[in-house]
Design an enzyme around this catalytic site. Structure first.
Site, short mmCIF file in Angstrom:
data_model
loop_
_atom_site.label_atom_id
_atom_site.label_comp_id
_atom_site.label_asym_id
_atom_site.label_seq_id
_atom_site.Cartn_x
_atom_site.Cartn_y
_atom_site.Cartn_z
N GLU A 1 5.50 0.45 6.52
CA GLU A 1 5.94 -0.30 7.70
C GLU A 1 7.46 -0.31 7.83
O GLU A 1 7.99 -0.51 8.93
CB GLU A 1 5.40 -1.75 7.63
CG GLU A 1 5.63 -2.50 8.93
CD GLU A 1 4.98 -3.88 8.99
OE1 GLU A 1 4.03 -4.14 8.24
OE2 GLU A 1 5.44 -4.69 9.82
N ARG B 1 1.58 -0.14 17.95
CA ARG B 1 0.66 0.41 16.95
C ARG B 1 -0.77 0.02 17.29
O ARG B 1 -1.04 -1.12 17.67
CB ARG B 1 1.00 -0.14 15.55
CG ARG B 1 -0.01 0.23 14.50
CD ARG B 1 0.43 -0.21 13.14
NE ARG B 1 0.33 -1.63 12.90
CZ ARG B 1 -0.79 -2.30 12.65
NH1 ARG B 1 -1.96 -1.67 12.62
NH2 ARG B 1 -0.76 -3.59 12.41
N LEU C 1 -2.45 0.64 7.79
CA LEU C 1 -2.92 1.00 6.44
C LEU C 1 -3.04 2.51 6.34
O LEU C 1 -2.70 3.12 5.32
CB LEU C 1 -4.27 0.33 6.16
CG LEU C 1 -4.29 -1.21 6.26
CD1 LEU C 1 -5.67 -1.75 5.89
CD2 LEU C 1 -3.24 -1.84 5.36
N HIS D 1 0.48 -9.73 18.32
CA HIS D 1 -0.97 -9.57 18.18
C HIS D 1 -1.70 -10.61 19.02
O HIS D 1 -1.38 -11.80 18.95
CB HIS D 1 -1.34 -9.71 16.70
CG HIS D 1 -2.68 -9.17 16.36
ND1 HIS D 1 -3.83 -9.66 16.92
CD2 HIS D 1 -3.06 -8.17 15.52
CE1 HIS D 1 -4.87 -8.98 16.43
NE2 HIS D 1 -4.42 -8.08 15.59
N LEU E 1 0.82 -1.21 0.00
CA LEU E 1 0.00 0.00 0.00
C LEU E 1 0.85 1.25 0.00
O LEU E 1 0.52 2.24 -0.66
CB LEU E 1 -0.95 -0.03 1.19
CG LEU E 1 -2.19 -0.86 0.88
CD1 LEU E 1 -3.03 -1.08 2.13
CD2 LEU E 1 -3.03 -0.20 -0.21
N ARG F 1 -3.25 -3.86 21.64
CA ARG F 1 -2.74 -5.21 21.43
C ARG F 1 -1.70 -5.63 22.46
O ARG F 1 -1.69 -6.78 22.90
CB ARG F 1 -2.12 -5.29 20.03
CG ARG F 1 -3.17 -5.15 18.98
CD ARG F 1 -2.60 -5.02 17.60
NE ARG F 1 -3.71 -4.93 16.66
CZ ARG F 1 -3.58 -4.76 15.37
NH1 ARG F 1 -2.38 -4.64 14.84
NH2 ARG F 1 -4.63 -4.69 14.59
N HIS G 1 3.45 -9.97 14.75
CA HIS G 1 2.53 -9.48 13.73
C HIS G 1 3.04 -8.25 12.97
O HIS G 1 2.87 -8.13 11.76
CB HIS G 1 1.22 -9.12 14.42
CG HIS G 1 0.19 -8.53 13.53
ND1 HIS G 1 -0.40 -9.23 12.51
CD2 HIS G 1 -0.36 -7.29 13.49
CE1 HIS G 1 -1.27 -8.46 11.89
NE2 HIS G 1 -1.26 -7.27 12.45
C1 LIG Z 1 -2.56 -10.77 8.61
C2 LIG Z 1 -2.40 -9.28 8.70
C3 LIG Z 1 -3.52 -8.48 8.81
C4 LIG Z 1 -3.39 -7.10 8.92
N1 LIG Z 1 -4.51 -6.33 9.02
C5 LIG Z 1 -4.37 -4.99 9.11
C6 LIG Z 1 -5.53 -4.16 9.20
O1 LIG Z 1 -6.65 -4.64 9.19
N2 LIG Z 1 -5.34 -2.82 9.28
C7 LIG Z 1 -4.10 -2.25 9.29
O2 LIG Z 1 -4.00 -1.02 9.36
N3 LIG Z 1 -2.99 -3.02 9.18
C8 LIG Z 1 -3.09 -4.36 9.09
N4 LIG Z 1 -1.97 -5.14 8.98
C9 LIG Z 1 -0.65 -4.49 8.81
C10 LIG Z 1 -0.51 -4.02 7.37
O3 LIG Z 1 -1.05 -4.97 6.49
C11 LIG Z 1 0.94 -3.78 6.96
O4 LIG Z 1 1.62 -3.06 7.95
C12 LIG Z 1 1.00 -2.97 5.67
O5 LIG Z 1 0.23 -3.58 4.68
C13 LIG Z 1 2.43 -2.80 5.20
O6 LIG Z 1 2.39 -2.15 3.95
P1 LIG Z 1 3.72 -1.72 3.23
O7 LIG Z 1 3.33 -1.14 1.91
O8 LIG Z 1 4.55 -0.89 4.13
O9 LIG Z 1 4.54 -3.08 3.01
P2 LIG Z 1 4.13 -4.47 2.29
O10 LIG Z 1 2.70 -4.59 2.01
O11 LIG Z 1 4.80 -5.52 3.11
O12 LIG Z 1 4.83 -4.38 0.90
C14 LIG Z 1 6.22 -4.51 0.75
C15 LIG Z 1 6.54 -4.39 -0.71
O13 LIG Z 1 7.95 -4.35 -0.84
C16 LIG Z 1 8.37 -5.30 -1.80
N5 LIG Z 1 9.71 -5.72 -1.41
C17 LIG Z 1 10.13 -6.19 -0.22
N6 LIG Z 1 11.46 -6.36 -0.23
C18 LIG Z 1 11.88 -6.00 -1.46
C19 LIG Z 1 13.15 -5.93 -2.09
N7 LIG Z 1 14.27 -6.24 -1.46
N8 LIG Z 1 13.20 -5.54 -3.39
C20 LIG Z 1 12.07 -5.20 -4.07
N9 LIG Z 1 10.85 -5.19 -3.50
C21 LIG Z 1 10.77 -5.60 -2.22
C22 LIG Z 1 7.34 -6.38 -1.81
O14 LIG Z 1 7.34 -7.02 -3.06
C23 LIG Z 1 6.07 -5.55 -1.58
O15 LIG Z 1 5.63 -5.04 -2.81
C24 LIG Z 1 -2.09 -6.53 8.90
C25 LIG Z 1 -0.96 -7.33 8.81
C26 LIG Z 1 -1.11 -8.71 8.72
C27 LIG Z 1 0.11 -9.55 8.68
#
Ligand SMILES: Cc1cc2nc3c(=O)[nH]c(=O)nc-3n(C[C@H](O)[C@H](O)[C@H](O)COP(=O)(O)OP(=O)(O)OC[C@H]3O[C@@H](n4cnc5c(N)ncnc54)[C@H](O)[C@@H]3O)c2cc1C
Length: 659
Positions: A445, A455, A461, A268, A45, A339, A421
Site C-alpha cells: 500500500e 482501488r 491483498l 469506503h 502482507l 467504492r 479506508h
Molecule cells: C478494515 C480493513 C479491511 C480490509 N479488507 C481488505 C480486503 O478484504 N481485501 C483487500 O484486498 N484489502 C483489504 N484491505 C486493505 C489491505 O488490508 C491493506 O491495503 C494491506 O493489508 C496493506 O498491506 P501492507 O503490507 O502494504 O501494509 P500493512 O499491513 O499496513 O503493514 C505495514 C507494516 O509496516 C510496519 N511499519 C509501518 N511503519 C513502520 C516504520 N516506520 N518502521 C518499521 N515498520 C513500520 C508495520 O509494523 C507493518 O508491519 C482492508 C483494509 C482495512 C483497513
C-alpha cells in the site's frame, strides 16, 4: 529543463512486457546472494512475503516492524478477500478481464503495464497461499469458493470467512518464520524506521528507533525496501489500524523520493457511521456484504425525518417505499458498483436529507431479501463474524427478525456510511518497484503502483502479495546484480552520523516543546480539517482554506504540543508525535495534489468537475498523467513532476456501470 521520469517499462505489447522483462533481466549469481543484505521495513502482507521470498532466494534480510509480532501488522484487518483470475466459476473471467476491470475501476489513471502484470501473477498467489495451508473457503465439492466484489461482474474473490487478511498473513508469517529459523531473515520487532540513509545518491541503510529502549540504531544494507502501508490515518478517523502511520514513507519523500498521486484517497461506502466525538477509530463492514445486502434509503423525505427523530424504524417501511438507489442508478452493477461510486451516491442521498440515523449521515444495508431467499444459515456461513462484529459495536444483530409486512419478513438492517479506508497514492516507483532514489524500493500500500484513482475491493491483498512474492524478488535483482561488486558500507560513515543526529534533534525538539495540547487533540483537529476540506467532495476554495488551516495548526503543533515523559525507554506519546509531524506533511501534500488536479477521477472528486448526473468528470486532455511530487522543504509548495500515461491495450473512455 523539466525532469524526466524513467518508468523502466519494457518495450512490446502490454501482455508480453512482463515475460520480456523476465527473459532479459539480470539475476544475481547464487554465490553473490550470500554477500548481499536487504532491509525490508514492514511485516504486513507485502513486507512479510517479500522478506520470506528474498530470504528463501538466498539474500540476507533484515526485517523490521513496529508491532510485537509480524502477525499483528495492519494487514490482519483485511476481511473480505483477495482477487485472482482463476475463473473457477466458469463465468467468463480471464487475466485480461481482471486487468480491464482494474484499469477501468481506477478511472484510467493506473499504468497499464503494471496492472497487466498484476493480473497475470494473481493466479500464482492463490496457488502459493493454498500450498502454505491458507484455509480459503471451499464449495461442497472441494473447489475453492468465490464471491464478487465491486466493479466486477464475475466472481473472482477468494476468501477465508471475513478474516482473509489474517489467514493470508499467517501463511506469509509461517514462510517468514521458516527463513528466520534458517538464519536468512533477522527479525526486529518493535523497531520503527525514522530515516533512510543515502550514501553517494543510493539508499544504503536506515536509522531505526528501538521502541522499548528508545535508543536509535543503525542498519546498513545493499538495498532498502519499504512496505510500511498507507496514510489513511492522516484523517484521524479511518478504518486503518491505530498504529498505521506514514513516517517511513514521508521521510523517504523528504530525502528525495517522489510521492505520486497523493490525492487519490479511497472512501469506503460500508463503514459503521460515526457516533460521537470521542471516537478514535471507525469500523469497516466488508464490501463482501454487498453481494447479499441491499443498500437503501426511504423514498419519502417524511419517512427519513421520522427515522432521524427515532420515531420510525427501517423495518417498518414497506418495500414500495424503499429507494434501492444503487440498483436504480446503476442497473448493470447495482450494489456492486466500485467504492468511489457507491460512496458518492450515499453522500448524495444524505446531503438531500434522506439519511437514516440521528445525524442524517447513514444509509441502510439490508439482508432481508437474501435471508428470505437463502436462509439465515447460509448467510451466517458467509458473514457470521461480520454480523457478530456489527452487533458488538451497535447492539443490533442484522440476522434478527424485526417485522412482517404484507407477508414479507424484514430483518434488522445495518446502518453504514462512507469513511476513509485506503490510499491509492504512495511513493512513486518504476516498473521494477524502485523509487526515484536508487536502491530504495517501495511495495504494497505504501507505493502508488497499480490502482489508479480508485482501488477495487480485494485488490490490495492481491497487489501486496504480488509485489512481495512475485515481482520485487525478481526486479530487485536488476539492481542488486551490480551491488555484488561493491562492499557494503559501514554504519560508521558520516552519512549515518548525520542522519542519526537529525533524528535525535527532532525527538528533542518534540519533547522540549512542553506546551499544553496532547498529540490526539491536535491530530483530531487535523482530521476534521482533512475530512471537511480534503475529503469526499473537494473544491479549489475549500482546498485553499484547508491548506491555510493546516499551516496554522502545524504552528500550534510546533509551539504548543505536550509530550509527557522522556525519550529514554517506551514512550508511546512521543512515537505518536513523530507520526503526527508526518501526517501534517502528508495532509498538505494531499491538498496540493487535489488542488492541482482540476478534474474528478476515482477517489478524487472536485465538485466543480461533475456531470449533470453527479458523476466524476475526467479531463484526459490535461490530466492523463501520474502526478509526482518532489519535496522542497517544510512549509514550501512541493514541485509537481508529471509521468505521462500511455495506453495501448485499453481504450480510455468514460466509466459506465449503468449497462
Ligand atoms: C478494515 C480493513 C479491511 C480490509 N479488507 C481488505 C480486503 O478484504 N481485501 C483487500 O484486498 N484489502 C483489504 N484491505 C486493505 C489491505 O488490508 C491493506 O491495503 C494491506 O493489508 C496493506 O498491506 P501492507 O503490507 O502494504 O501494509 P500493512 O499491513 O499496513 O503493514 C505495514 C507494516 O509496516 C510496519 N511499519 C509501518 N511503519 C513502520 C516504520 N516506520 N518502521 C518499521 N515498520 C513500520 C508495520 O509494523 C507493518 O508491519 C482492508 C483494509 C482495512 C483497513
Amino acid at each position: 529543463m523539466a525532469k524526466v521520469i524513467d518508468s523502466k517499462i519494457p518495450a512490446g505489447p502490454v501482455p508480453e512486457k512482463w515475460k520480456e522483462y523476465k527473459a532479459h533481466q539480470r539475476l544475481v549469481n547464487p554465490k553473490n546472494k550470500l554477500k548481499l543484505d536487504v532491509i525490508v521495513v514492514g511485516t504486513g502482507l507485502a513486507g512479510a512475503s517479500a522478506a520470506a521470498s528474498l530470504g528463501e532466494m538466498g539474500f540476507n534480510v533484515i526485517n523490521l516492524c513496529i508491532q510485537d509480532s509480524p502477525r499483528r501488522a495492519h494487514s490482519i484487518a483485511a476481511q473480505g478477500g483477495i482477487n485472482a483470475a482463476k475463473c473457477y466459476q466458469n463465468d467468463g473471467d480471464s487475466v485480461y478481464r481482471l486487468f480491464y476491470d482494474t484499469v477501468k475501476g481506477g478511472d484510467y489513471r493506473a499504468r497499464e503495464a503494471n496492472v497487466y502484470r498484476l493480473a497475470e501473477v494473481s493466479n500464482n498467489i492463490i496457488d502459493q497461499c493454498v500450498a502454505q495451508g491458507v484455509p480459503f473457503a471451499r464449495e461442497y465439492g472441494g473447489m475453492l469458493a468465490n464471491r464478487s466484489f465491486g466493479g466486477a461482474q464475475v466472481s473472482r474473490t477468494f476468501y477465508a470467512k471475513g478474516q482473509t487478511g489474517q489467514q493470508l498473513l499467517l501463511g506469509a508469517y509461517s514462510s517468514l518464520s521458516c527463513q528466520v529459523k534458517a538464519g536468512k531473515v533477522k527479525l526486529y520487532t518493535r523497531y520503527e524506521m525514522e530515516d533512510v540513509v543515502i550514501v553517494d545518491g543510493r539508499a544504503r541503510g536506515i536509522i531505526a528507533k528501538n521502541l522499548i529502549t528508545g535508543e536509535l540504531e543503525r542498519f546498513s544494507a545493499n538495498a532498502v525496501v519499504i512496505a510500511t502501508g498507507g496514510y489513511g490515518n492522516t484523517y484521524f478517523l479511518s478504518t486503518n489500524a491505530m498504529g498505521c502511520n506514514c513516517t517511513a514513507a514521508v521521510q523517504c519523500y523528504r530525502k528525495g523520493a517522489y510521492f505520486a498521486n497523493p490525492s487519490y484517497v479511497q472512501i469506503h461506502p460500508t463503514c459503521i457511521p460515526v457516533h460521537g466525538d470521542k471516537q478514535s477509530k471507525l469500523t469497516l463492514m466488508s464490501e463482501s456484504l454487498r453481494n447479499d445486502g441491499r443498500i437503501w434509503v426511504p423514498k419519502k423525505l417524511e419517512d427519513a425525518k421520522k427515522l432521524q427523530a427515532g420515531t420510525l424504524q427501517g423495518w417498518e417501511i414497506p418495500e414500495e417505499d424503499r429507494d434501492y438507489y444503487l440498483e436504480r442508478r446503476y442497473p448493470a452493477f447495482g450494489n456492486l458498483v466500485p467504492r468511489d461510486v457507491a460512496s458518492r451516491a450515499a453522500k448524495e442521498r444524505c446531503d438531500k436529507g434522506f439519511g437514516v440515523n440521528n445525524t442524517g449521515l447513514a444509509v441502510f444495508l439490508d439482508f432481508s431479501e437474501s435471508i428470505n431467499r437463502l436462509g439465515i444459515d447460509v448467510i451466517m456461513q458467509r458473514y457470521g463474524n461480520l454480523f457478530e462484529m456489527y452487533e458488538e459495536i451497535t447492539d443490533v444483530f442484522p440476522g434478527d427478525v424485526a417485522n412482517t409486512i404484507n407477508g414479507v419478513t424484514y430483518y434488522k438492517p445495518m446502518m453504514i456510511y462512507p469513511a476513509i479506508h485506503y490510499t491509492m497514492g504512495g511513493i512513486w516507483v518504476d516498473y521494477e518497484l524502485q523509487t526515484s532514489i536508487p536502491g530504495l524500493f517501495a511495495i504494497g500500500e505504501c507505493n502508488f503502483s497499480d490502482h489508479g484513482a480508485n482501488r477495487l475491493g480485494a485488490s490490495a491483498l492481491m497487489q501486496g502479495l504480488a509485489d512481495g512474492y512475485f515481482v520485487l524478488p525478481y526486479t530487485i535483482q536488476n539492481y542488486l546484480a551490480d551491488q555484488a561488486i561493491w562492499a557494503k558500507v559501514g554504519t560508521d560513515r558520516p552519512e549515518f552520523d548525520e542522519a542519526e543526529k537529525a533524528v535525535n534533534a527532532e525527538i528533542d525538539r518534540l519533547i522540549n516543546i512542553k506546551g499544553k495540547r496532547s498529540v490526539d487533540s491536535i491530530h483530531k483537529e487535523l482530521g476534521h480539517i482533512m475530512w471537511e476540506y480534503v475529503g469526499m467532495g473537494r473544491t479549489a476554495e475549500g482546498l485553499k482554506t484547508g491548506l491555510k488551516k493546516m499551516h496554522e495548526l502545524e504552528k500550534e503543533f510546533d509551539t504548543n504540543l505536550f509530550v509527557p515523559g522522556t525519550k529514554e525507554g517506551l514512550n508511546i506519546e512521543l512515537d505518536k508525535a513523530i507520526h503526527l509531524r508526518d501526517f501534517f506533511t502528508m495532509g498538505q501534500l494531499v491538498a496540493f495534489d487535489a488542488l492541482s488536479r482540476n478534474e474528478s477521477c476515482g477517489g478524487h472528486f472536485r465538485e466543480e468537475y461533475q456531470t449533470e448526473e453527479g458523476e466524476a468528470k475526467r479531463d484526459d486532455e490535461n490530466y492523463f498523467y501520474v502526478g509526482c511530487w518532489e519535496y522542497k522543504g517544510k512549509g514550501n509548495e512541493p514541485e509537481l513532476i508529471k509521468e505521462p500515461l500511455e495506453y495501448e491495450a485499453i481504450k480510455v473512455q468514460t466509466r459506465n456501470y449503468k449497462n
